[in-house]
Design a protein around this motif. Structure first.
Motif, PDB file in Angstrom:
ATOM      1  N   UNK A  23       0.842  -1.198   0.000  1.00 19.48           N
ATOM      2  CA  UNK A  23       0.000   0.000   0.000  1.00 19.48           C
ATOM      3  C   UNK A  23       0.877   1.248   0.000  1.00 19.48           C
ATOM      4  N   UNK A  24       0.578   2.169  -0.874  1.00 20.48           N
ATOM      5  CA  UNK A  24       1.352   3.398  -0.999  1.00 20.48           C
ATOM      6  C   UNK A  24       1.100   4.305   0.207  1.00 20.48           C
ATOM      7  N   UNK A  25       2.151   4.645   0.967  1.00 23.34           N
ATOM      8  CA  UNK A  25       1.961   5.521   2.130  1.00 23.34           C
ATOM      9  C   UNK A  25       1.830   6.983   1.714  1.00 23.34           C
ATOM     10  N   UNK A  26       1.354   7.824   2.634  1.00 24.24           N
ATOM     11  CA  UNK A  26       1.286   9.269   2.405  1.00 24.24           C
ATOM     12  C   UNK A  26       2.619   9.938   2.713  1.00 24.24           C
ATOM     13  N   UNK A  27       3.402   9.298   3.616  1.00 23.31           N
ATOM     14  CA  UNK A  27       4.686   9.850   4.038  1.00 23.31           C
ATOM     15  C   UNK A  27       5.711   8.728   4.151  1.00 23.31           C
ATOM     16  N   UNK A  28       6.975   9.085   3.945  1.00 27.13           N
ATOM     17  CA  UNK A  28       8.063   8.154   4.208  1.00 27.13           C
ATOM     18  C   UNK A  28       9.147   8.888   4.987  1.00 27.13           C
ATOM     19  N   UNK A  29       9.828   8.160   5.847  1.00 22.64           N
ATOM     20  CA  UNK A  29      10.923   8.685   6.648  1.00 22.64           C
ATOM     21  C   UNK A  29      12.109   7.757   6.415  1.00 22.64           C
ATOM     22  N   UNK A  30      13.234   8.339   5.976  1.00 23.33           N
ATOM     23  CA  UNK A  30      14.405   7.547   5.615  1.00 23.33           C
ATOM     24  C   UNK A  30      15.627   8.016   6.375  1.00 23.33           C
ATOM     25  N   UNK A  31      16.380   7.088   6.922  1.00 23.49           N
ATOM     26  CA  UNK A  31      17.617   7.404   7.612  1.00 23.49           C
ATOM     27  C   UNK A  31      18.702   7.684   6.578  1.00 23.49           C
ATOM     28  N   UNK A  32      19.365   8.822   6.707  1.00 25.42           N
ATOM     29  CA  UNK A  32      20.414   9.205   5.766  1.00 25.42           C
ATOM     30  C   UNK A  32      21.461  10.023   6.503  1.00 25.42           C
ATOM     31  N   UNK A  33      22.671   9.505   6.602  1.00 26.49           N
ATOM     32  CA  UNK A  33      23.781  10.156   7.285  1.00 26.49           C
ATOM     33  C   UNK A  33      23.411  10.649   8.683  1.00 26.49           C
ATOM     34  N   UNK A  34      22.814   9.788   9.467  1.00 30.93           N
ATOM     35  CA  UNK A  34      22.538  10.094  10.865  1.00 30.93           C
ATOM     36  C   UNK A  34      21.323  10.963  11.129  1.00 30.93           C
ATOM     37  N   UNK A  35      20.545  11.283  10.107  1.00 27.81           N
ATOM     38  CA  UNK A  35      19.327  12.080  10.276  1.00 27.81           C
ATOM     39  C   UNK A  35      18.167  11.388   9.566  1.00 27.81           C
ATOM     40  N   UNK A  36      16.969  11.658  10.047  1.00 20.37           N
ATOM     41  CA  UNK A  36      15.770  11.170   9.373  1.00 20.37           C
ATOM     42  C   UNK A  36      15.328  12.211   8.357  1.00 20.37           C
ATOM     43  N   UNK A  37      15.185  11.783   7.120  1.00 25.86           N
ATOM     44  CA  UNK A  37      14.710  12.659   6.050  1.00 25.86           C
ATOM     45  C   UNK A  37      13.230  12.329   5.827  1.00 25.86           C
ATOM     46  N   UNK A  38      12.372  13.347   5.888  1.00 28.14           N
ATOM     47  CA  UNK A  38      10.927  13.145   5.788  1.00 28.14           C
ATOM     48  C   UNK A  38      10.424  13.627   4.425  1.00 28.14           C
ATOM     49  N   UNK A  39       9.590  12.802   3.801  1.00 28.38           N
ATOM     50  CA  UNK A  39       9.021  13.097   2.487  1.00 28.38           C
ATOM     51  C   UNK A  39       7.516  12.878   2.542  1.00 28.38           C
ATOM     52  N   UNK A  40       6.769  13.694   1.800  1.00 30.23           N
ATOM     53  CA  UNK A  40       5.318  13.549   1.702  1.00 30.23           C
ATOM     54  C   UNK A  40       4.924  13.356   0.246  1.00 30.23           C
ATOM     55  N   UNK A  41       3.934  12.509   0.050  1.00 26.06           N
ATOM     56  CA  UNK A  41       3.444  12.236  -1.304  1.00 26.06           C
ATOM     57  C   UNK A  41       2.697  13.449  -1.834  1.00 26.06           C
ATOM     58  N   UNK A  42       2.915  13.749  -3.108  1.00 23.66           N
ATOM     59  CA  UNK A  42       2.193  14.823  -3.786  1.00 23.66           C
ATOM     60  C   UNK A  42       1.404  14.220  -4.938  1.00 23.66           C
ATOM     61  N   UNK A  43       0.483  14.993  -5.450  1.00 20.43           N
ATOM     62  CA  UNK A  43      -0.377  14.516  -6.538  1.00 20.43           C
ATOM     63  C   UNK A  43       0.346  14.686  -7.870  1.00 20.43           C
ATOM     64  N   UNK A  44       1.379  13.875  -8.066  1.00 23.01           N
ATOM     65  CA  UNK A  44       2.192  13.955  -9.273  1.00 23.01           C
ATOM     66  C   UNK A  44       2.830  12.598  -9.514  1.00 23.01           C
ATOM     67  N   UNK A  45       3.185  12.333 -10.747  1.00 23.13           N
ATOM     68  CA  UNK A  45       3.933  11.132 -11.086  1.00 23.13           C
ATOM     69  C   UNK A  45       5.125  11.539 -11.947  1.00 23.13           C
ATOM     70  N   UNK A  46       6.103  10.664 -12.000  1.00 16.17           N
ATOM     71  CA  UNK A  46       7.280  10.890 -12.830  1.00 16.17           C
ATOM     72  C   UNK A  46       7.560   9.623 -13.613  1.00 16.17           C
ATOM     73  N   UNK A  47       8.176   9.787 -14.769  1.00 18.77           N
ATOM     74  CA  UNK A  47       8.511   8.648 -15.605  1.00 18.77           C
ATOM     75  C   UNK A  47       9.849   8.063 -15.144  1.00 18.77           C
ATOM     76  N   UNK A  48       9.827   6.810 -14.701  1.00 17.83           N
ATOM     77  CA  UNK A  48      11.039   6.108 -14.294  1.00 17.83           C
ATOM     78  C   UNK A  48      11.100   4.813 -15.082  1.00 17.83           C
TER      79      UNK A  48
END
Length: 66
Positions: A23-48
């Motif tokens: 299930x696609x979450x609304x938010x993700x939190x990722x550990x990166x170089x000793x800090x938590x980086x927080x991201x929120x989903x937006x109403x957009x898509x990208x081509x990958x």
């Protein structure tokens, strides 16, 4: 697995990420170089690699409590 794109990620952080979830979450939190980086989903898509993936935008960073 769900592939997402991270926009505004700190330099050195991979912009494409695979989440081990069904299930696609609304938010993700990722550990990166000793800090938590927080991201929120937006109403957009990208081509990958020829397919649309959801976009998450960086919102803030928090330090890890010791």
């Amino acid at each position: 697995m769900i592939t997402i794109l991270l926009r505004g990620a700190p330099e050195g952080m991979r912009p494409v990420l695979e989440l081990d979830t069904q299930q696609l979450p609304d938010r993700v939190c990722l550990l990166f170089y000793g800090c938590n980086q927080h991201f929120e989903r937006v109403d957009d898509t990208a081509d990958v690699e020829g397919r649309p993936v959801p976009v998450f935008v960086w919102t803030y960073r928090t330090a890890i409590a010791e």
